[in-house]
Motif scaffolding. Sequence first.
Motif, PDB file in Angstrom:
ATOM      1  N   THR A 158      53.854  57.620  44.263  1.00 43.48           N
ATOM      2  CA  THR A 158      54.083  57.182  45.626  1.00 43.48           C
ATOM      3  C   THR A 158      53.397  57.452  46.885  1.00 43.48           C
ATOM      4  O   THR A 158      52.909  56.779  47.463  1.00 43.48           O
ATOM      5  N   VAL A 159      53.189  58.774  46.685  1.00 39.43           N
ATOM      6  CA  VAL A 159      52.057  59.362  47.988  1.00 39.43           C
ATOM      7  C   VAL A 159      51.013  58.612  47.964  1.00 39.43           C
ATOM      8  O   VAL A 159      50.541  58.074  49.027  1.00 39.43           O
ATOM      9  N   PHE A 160      50.226  58.282  46.779  1.00 37.23           N
ATOM     10  CA  PHE A 160      48.834  58.031  46.897  1.00 37.23           C
ATOM     11  C   PHE A 160      49.068  56.268  47.136  1.00 37.23           C
ATOM     12  O   PHE A 160      48.089  55.932  47.679  1.00 37.23           O
ATOM     13  N   ALA A 161      50.200  55.624  46.473  1.00 36.77           N
ATOM     14  CA  ALA A 161      50.283  54.300  46.788  1.00 36.77           C
ATOM     15  C   ALA A 161      50.332  54.119  48.421  1.00 36.77           C
ATOM     16  O   ALA A 161      50.146  52.864  48.707  1.00 36.77           O
ATOM     17  N   ASN A 162      50.664  55.049  49.068  1.00 33.57           N
ATOM     18  CA  ASN A 162      51.131  54.738  50.524  1.00 33.57           C
ATOM     19  C   ASN A 162      49.950  55.307  51.560  1.00 33.57           C
ATOM     20  O   ASN A 162      50.376  55.548  52.773  1.00 33.57           O
TER      21      ASN A 162
ATOM     22  N   PRO B 146      42.768  54.818  52.369  1.00 32.83           N
ATOM     23  CA  PRO B 146      41.944  55.100  51.630  1.00 32.83           C
ATOM     24  C   PRO B 146      41.161  56.524  52.197  1.00 32.83           C
ATOM     25  O   PRO B 146      40.829  57.473  51.480  1.00 32.83           O
ATOM     26  N   GLU B 147      41.128  56.440  53.666  1.00 33.92           N
ATOM     27  CA  GLU B 147      40.431  57.681  54.208  1.00 33.92           C
ATOM     28  C   GLU B 147      41.299  58.835  54.042  1.00 33.92           C
ATOM     29  O   GLU B 147      40.806  59.831  54.538  1.00 33.92           O
ATOM     30  N   LEU B 148      42.667  58.806  53.877  1.00 30.24           N
ATOM     31  CA  LEU B 148      43.414  59.781  53.794  1.00 30.24           C
ATOM     32  C   LEU B 148      43.456  60.555  52.293  1.00 30.24           C
ATOM     33  O   LEU B 148      44.069  61.515  52.078  1.00 30.24           O
ATOM     34  N   MET B 149      43.074  59.734  51.380  1.00 28.30           N
ATOM     35  CA  MET B 149      43.188  60.338  50.063  1.00 28.30           C
ATOM     36  C   MET B 149      42.706  61.533  49.664  1.00 28.30           C
ATOM     37  O   MET B 149      41.378  61.822  50.123  1.00 28.30           O
ATOM     38  N   PRO B 150      43.330  62.443  49.187  1.00 25.96           N
ATOM     39  CA  PRO B 150      42.861  63.972  48.856  1.00 25.96           C
ATOM     40  C   PRO B 150      41.626  63.928  47.730  1.00 25.96           C
ATOM     41  O   PRO B 150      41.455  62.854  46.926  1.00 25.96           O
ATOM     42  N   ARG B 151      40.940  64.941  47.868  1.00 28.04           N
ATOM     43  CA  ARG B 151      39.819  65.063  46.737  1.00 28.04           C
ATOM     44  C   ARG B 151      40.428  65.279  45.388  1.00 28.04           C
ATOM     45  O   ARG B 151      41.886  65.620  45.532  1.00 28.04           O
ATOM     46  N   GLU B 152      39.620  64.976  44.393  1.00 36.25           N
ATOM     47  CA  GLU B 152      40.373  65.095  43.226  1.00 36.25           C
ATOM     48  C   GLU B 152      40.984  66.442  42.746  1.00 36.25           C
ATOM     49  O   GLU B 152      41.990  66.557  42.241  1.00 36.25           O
ATOM     50  N   ASN B 153      40.281  67.624  43.295  1.00 35.18           N
ATOM     51  CA  ASN B 153      41.000  69.037  43.086  1.00 35.18           C
ATOM     52  C   ASN B 153      41.597  69.398  44.130  1.00 35.18           C
ATOM     53  O   ASN B 153      41.761  70.652  44.608  1.00 35.18           O
ATOM     54  N   GLY B 154      42.137  68.465  45.268  1.00 31.46           N
ATOM     55  CA  GLY B 154      42.818  68.798  46.645  1.00 31.46           C
ATOM     56  C   GLY B 154      44.104  68.605  46.447  1.00 31.46           C
ATOM     57  O   GLY B 154      45.019  68.688  47.556  1.00 31.46           O
ATOM     58  N   PHE B 155      44.723  68.775  45.215  1.00 30.41           N
ATOM     59  CA  PHE B 155      46.369  68.541  45.226  1.00 30.41           C
ATOM     60  C   PHE B 155      46.904  69.317  43.820  1.00 30.41           C
ATOM     61  O   PHE B 155      46.074  69.281  42.824  1.00 30.41           O
TER      62      PHE B 155
ATOM     63  N   ASP C 110      63.848  69.955  41.092  1.00 30.22           N
ATOM     64  CA  ASP C 110      63.829  69.814  39.736  1.00 30.22           C
ATOM     65  C   ASP C 110      62.638  69.804  39.189  1.00 30.22           C
ATOM     66  O   ASP C 110      61.977  68.999  39.066  1.00 30.22           O
ATOM     67  N   ALA C 111      61.952  71.151  38.982  1.00 32.27           N
ATOM     68  CA  ALA C 111      60.621  71.391  38.386  1.00 32.27           C
ATOM     69  C   ALA C 111      60.481  70.946  37.119  1.00 32.27           C
ATOM     70  O   ALA C 111      59.455  70.829  36.598  1.00 32.27           O
ATOM     71  N   GLY C 112      61.624  70.684  36.337  1.00 31.74           N
ATOM     72  CA  GLY C 112      61.437  70.394  35.349  1.00 31.74           C
ATOM     73  C   GLY C 112      61.530  68.711  35.020  1.00 31.74           C
ATOM     74  O   GLY C 112      61.422  68.273  33.935  1.00 31.74           O
ATOM     75  N   HIS C 113      61.561  68.327  36.210  1.00 28.45           N
ATOM     76  CA  HIS C 113      61.757  66.748  35.917  1.00 28.45           C
ATOM     77  C   HIS C 113      60.168  66.134  35.928  1.00 28.45           C
ATOM     78  O   HIS C 113      59.823  65.812  36.955  1.00 28.45           O
ATOM     79  N   GLU C 114      59.596  66.158  34.769  1.00 27.59           N
ATOM     80  CA  GLU C 114      58.096  65.709  34.931  1.00 27.59           C
ATOM     81  C   GLU C 114      58.164  64.150  35.344  1.00 27.59           C
ATOM     82  O   GLU C 114      56.949  63.859  35.871  1.00 27.59           O
ATOM     83  N   GLN C 115      58.828  63.211  34.734  1.00 23.02           N
ATOM     84  CA  GLN C 115      58.621  61.847  35.305  1.00 23.02           C
ATOM     85  C   GLN C 115      58.849  61.714  36.581  1.00 23.02           C
ATOM     86  O   GLN C 115      57.837  60.997  37.575  1.00 23.02           O
ATOM     87  N   GLY C 116      59.793  62.512  37.348  1.00 28.47           N
ATOM     88  CA  GLY C 116      60.033  62.300  38.849  1.00 28.47           C
ATOM     89  C   GLY C 116      58.838  62.834  39.376  1.00 28.47           C
ATOM     90  O   GLY C 116      58.419  62.390  40.584  1.00 28.47           O
ATOM     91  N   ILE C 117      58.271  64.161  38.860  1.00 28.75           N
ATOM     92  CA  ILE C 117      57.093  64.629  39.750  1.00 28.75           C
ATOM     93  C   ILE C 117      55.871  63.824  39.603  1.00 28.75           C
ATOM     94  O   ILE C 117      55.287  63.604  40.730  1.00 28.75           O
ATOM     95  N   GLN C 118      55.657  63.101  38.544  1.00 30.12           N
ATOM     96  CA  GLN C 118      54.344  62.196  38.544  1.00 30.12           C
ATOM     97  C   GLN C 118      54.627  60.920  39.500  1.00 30.12           C
ATOM     98  O   GLN C 118      53.741  60.596  40.213  1.00 30.12           O
ATOM     99  N   ARG C 119      55.877  60.374  39.409  1.00 29.12           N
ATOM    100  CA  ARG C 119      56.293  59.362  40.433  1.00 29.12           C
ATOM    101  C   ARG C 119      56.169  59.723  41.874  1.00 29.12           C
ATOM    102  O   ARG C 119      55.520  58.940  42.712  1.00 29.12           O
TER     103      ARG C 119
END
Length: 256
Positions: free
Chosen positions: A214-218, A221-230, A201-210
Amino acid sequence: MAEYQNLGVIADDAPAVATPTPARGKEMRVNLLNKLRAPPLVHAWDFWHDRQDRNINTITTPATSLQSVAAAPTTSPTEKPITNYEDRLVHLASISDVRTFWNVFNNFDVSALPLRDSVHLFHRNVKPLWEDPRNAHGGCWTFRVPKERAPAFWERICLLAVGEKLQAAVESDRQHFRDDVCGVSLSVRFTSVLVQVWNRDAGHEQGIQRLLETVFANLEPELMPRENGFYYKPHHEHAAFAGGKAAAKSAPLKQS
């Protein structure tokens, strides 16, 4: 008991040895198998491969092993490559428990994939196509990952998928349309690798943000993408989406 063991015979006054009944033996066997059986996954998954230069001859020839897929010969000048994306997809494995997941994952080296090849881990009966009924109204997060970090990043995303953490991020009490994590993908590009998380569901803004949180929380540090990399993008915004944007926006949402 020593005298009873001599000559391999049992005397009349030897202690009786209990013999399990067939029913009891069957019960013991079932209990043993249950203890040895690999833990099942909540959802069953399918592993797909899209080879950019797949041709008519190789599409019908199953790979003898997962390792041989990445090392398969390229299209020869006399062979006609397949231009329809769906026809390039080959189903490699079905995954329903933890042991099978690791057997598949550990025997497919994503670092050996050729340029523009892709692999997909999707819920069973959902194809990694924008136009699939379960995907048509969805979109995906795309993460641009350096090639040397791609295997570790891909492993983390796959574990979040089969471990249901990504699904938990999009669950909500929305009544008109249920959101799901449909699958995850990895695609090889010139200087990096694209790893994607698809939701329904591309209209589920809260789910998309979560999902992103969730990805970032798991991630280490060395795997975190750059600021403009996602970035996140609905499937119908792609120029190659079948039917165009208007068809995607006008089609009704169906609960299932």
